[in-house]
Write a protein that holds these residues in place. Structure first.
Motif, PDB file in Angstrom:
ATOM      1  N   ASP A  49       0.877  -1.171   0.000  1.00  0.00           N
ATOM      2  CA  ASP A  49       0.000   0.000   0.000  1.00  0.00           C
ATOM      3  C   ASP A  49       0.919   1.228   0.000  1.00  0.00           C
ATOM      4  O   ASP A  49       1.134   1.884   1.018  1.00  0.00           O
ATOM      5  CB  ASP A  49      -0.912  -0.005   1.237  1.00  0.00           C
ATOM      6  N   TRP A  50       1.459   1.515  -1.188  1.00  0.00           N
ATOM      7  CA  TRP A  50       2.504   2.532  -1.315  1.00  0.00           C
ATOM      8  C   TRP A  50       2.006   3.928  -0.969  1.00  0.00           C
ATOM      9  O   TRP A  50       2.751   4.728  -0.411  1.00  0.00           O
ATOM     10  CB  TRP A  50       3.065   2.522  -2.735  1.00  0.00           C
ATOM     11  N   TYR A  51       0.741   4.182  -1.278  1.00  0.00           N
ATOM     12  CA  TYR A  51       0.204   5.518  -1.027  1.00  0.00           C
ATOM     13  C   TYR A  51       0.147   5.823   0.471  1.00  0.00           C
ATOM     14  O   TYR A  51       0.675   6.851   0.933  1.00  0.00           O
ATOM     15  CB  TYR A  51      -1.182   5.646  -1.651  1.00  0.00           C
ATOM     16  N   ARG A  52      -0.488   4.930   1.250  1.00  0.00           N
ATOM     17  CA  ARG A  52      -0.615   5.179   2.691  1.00  0.00           C
ATOM     18  C   ARG A  52       0.749   5.127   3.376  1.00  0.00           C
ATOM     19  O   ARG A  52       1.038   5.949   4.261  1.00  0.00           O
ATOM     20  CB  ARG A  52      -1.578   4.171   3.320  1.00  0.00           C
ATOM     21  N   THR A  80       8.366   4.032  -1.986  1.00  0.00           N
ATOM     22  CA  THR A  80       6.923   4.250  -2.149  1.00  0.00           C
ATOM     23  C   THR A  80       6.647   5.161  -3.349  1.00  0.00           C
ATOM     24  O   THR A  80       5.669   4.965  -4.074  1.00  0.00           O
ATOM     25  CB  THR A  80       6.291   4.875  -0.888  1.00  0.00           C
ATOM     26  N   GLN A  81       7.512   6.131  -3.575  1.00  0.00           N
ATOM     27  CA  GLN A  81       7.331   7.030  -4.717  1.00  0.00           C
ATOM     28  C   GLN A  81       7.676   6.325  -6.029  1.00  0.00           C
ATOM     29  O   GLN A  81       7.014   6.526  -7.049  1.00  0.00           O
ATOM     30  CB  GLN A  81       8.182   8.295  -4.538  1.00  0.00           C
ATOM     31  N   GLN A  84       4.839   4.193  -7.106  1.00  0.00           N
ATOM     32  CA  GLN A  84       3.714   4.990  -7.609  1.00  0.00           C
ATOM     33  C   GLN A  84       4.070   5.695  -8.932  1.00  0.00           C
ATOM     34  O   GLN A  84       3.346   6.561  -9.403  1.00  0.00           O
ATOM     35  CB  GLN A  84       3.312   6.030  -6.558  1.00  0.00           C
ATOM     36  N   GLN A  86       6.357   7.778  -9.591  1.00  0.00           N
ATOM     37  CA  GLN A  86       6.835   9.156  -9.452  1.00  0.00           C
ATOM     38  C   GLN A  86       8.371   9.122  -9.577  1.00  0.00           C
ATOM     39  O   GLN A  86       9.107   9.326  -8.615  1.00  0.00           O
ATOM     40  CB  GLN A  86       6.400   9.729  -8.103  1.00  0.00           C
TER      41      GLN A  86
END
Length: 299
Positions: A49-52, A80-81, A84, A86
């Protein structure tokens, strides 16, 4: 009827917001201790759950500065970025990590991920290739810094792939000058220069046979459209390019076309030489230095 529908939509939206505000993540964000948030971030990270996880790590990094958890929080946050997509942000974060924690067990991986993030952000060959150059440099820096790394072969593969992209870009640029040459004689000159630059930078390219022929063609066309006082020199240059082309590609599919230009150039040189000799004897007027052999936009 319409008002009822709008009311249901608003009620549904309010219900979603209410649920969100009551979710474990929301509670953790609002009232959790730093230790609870760090453990929660790790759990979300393990669940992909990379966003949270990213939101929690981003909040914790300033607070954890100087602590034992700070190193891993920054390392995980960069990932995490990356996950996603980014990539520019993840590149920045991984670079900051290996510069800050140069002695970390994760420094090598972070430097690799910095280069890999840049690689992932490189554009298609027909777009500006500034990012491609930066990524290529970063990958090469990694290989130089860690020549025995497990990532060495992968880095070498990516460097070759990016060089192919740069090669294609340079090839298309040279061809573009050639294609537009009929509209502006200056493009003939630019085409020859672009081809020569390409040959120097990519001596083993599969495009060099075609470009070597196009250089003959461009110089020949330049001679045809030049001022009469410059034609002799440029026809001779076209013949020189032809000879280089034949020596390197004796069985080329472009050979017959190049030979025709060579023969025409030789005839034009003979004609120009005879006219020079006739002028020396006073039988012909000196050509107007501003009169081109054909209609042209430049000399």
């Amino acid at each position: 009827m319409q008002q009822r529908h709008i009311g249901k939509v608003l009620l549904g939206a309010w219900f979603v917001v209410l649920l969100s505000s009551c979710s474990p993540f929301s509670k953790l964000q609002k009232s959790g201790t730093d230790d609870e948030k760090y453990k929660g971030a790790i759990q979300y990270y393990k669940k992909s759950d990379w966003y949270r996880a990213g939101l929690l790590f981003e909040e914790l990094i300033p607070v954890l500065k100087g602590s034992t958890e700070s190193e891993m929080a920054q390392f995980y946050y960069a990932y995490t970025q990356y996950h996603q997509q980014q990539y520019l942000l993840s590149a920045t974060l991984f670079k900051k990590f290996y510069e800050t924690f140069a002695r970390s067990d994760y420094a090598q991986e972070a430097m690799y991920m910095y280069a890999f993030s840049l690689y992932k952000d490189t554009p298609a060959f027909n777009l500006d290739q500034s990012n491609t150059l930066t990524a290529t440099s970063a990958l090469q820096d990694f290989v130089n810094a860690y020549p025995e790394s497990q990532y060495k072969e992968e880095c070498t593969r990516m460097i070759l792939e990016l060089r192919k992209k740069l090669e294609r870009k340079a090839y298309e640029k040279a061809k573009l000058y050639y294609k537009t040459s009929g509209f502006n004689i200056a493009s003939y000159k630019s085409s020859v220069i672009a081809i020569e630059n390409f040959q120097k930078e990519f001596p083993d390219s599969e495009y060099n046979e075609e470009l070597a022929f196009l250089k003959v063609d461009a110089e020949f066309s330049l001679a045809q459209n030049s001022l009469e006082t410059k034609q002799k020199e440029r026809y001779q240059e076209a013949m020189n390019y032809h000879q280089l082309f034949v020596d390197k590609y004796p069985t080329s599919r472009f050979l017959k076309q190049s030979e025709k230009m060579y023969e025409t150039s030789q005839k034009e040189l003979d004609r120009l030489t005879k006219e020079e000799q006739a002028r020396e004897k006073g039988k012909l007027k000196t050509p107007d230095a501003n009169r081109p052999a054909k209609v042209t936009a430049a000399n």
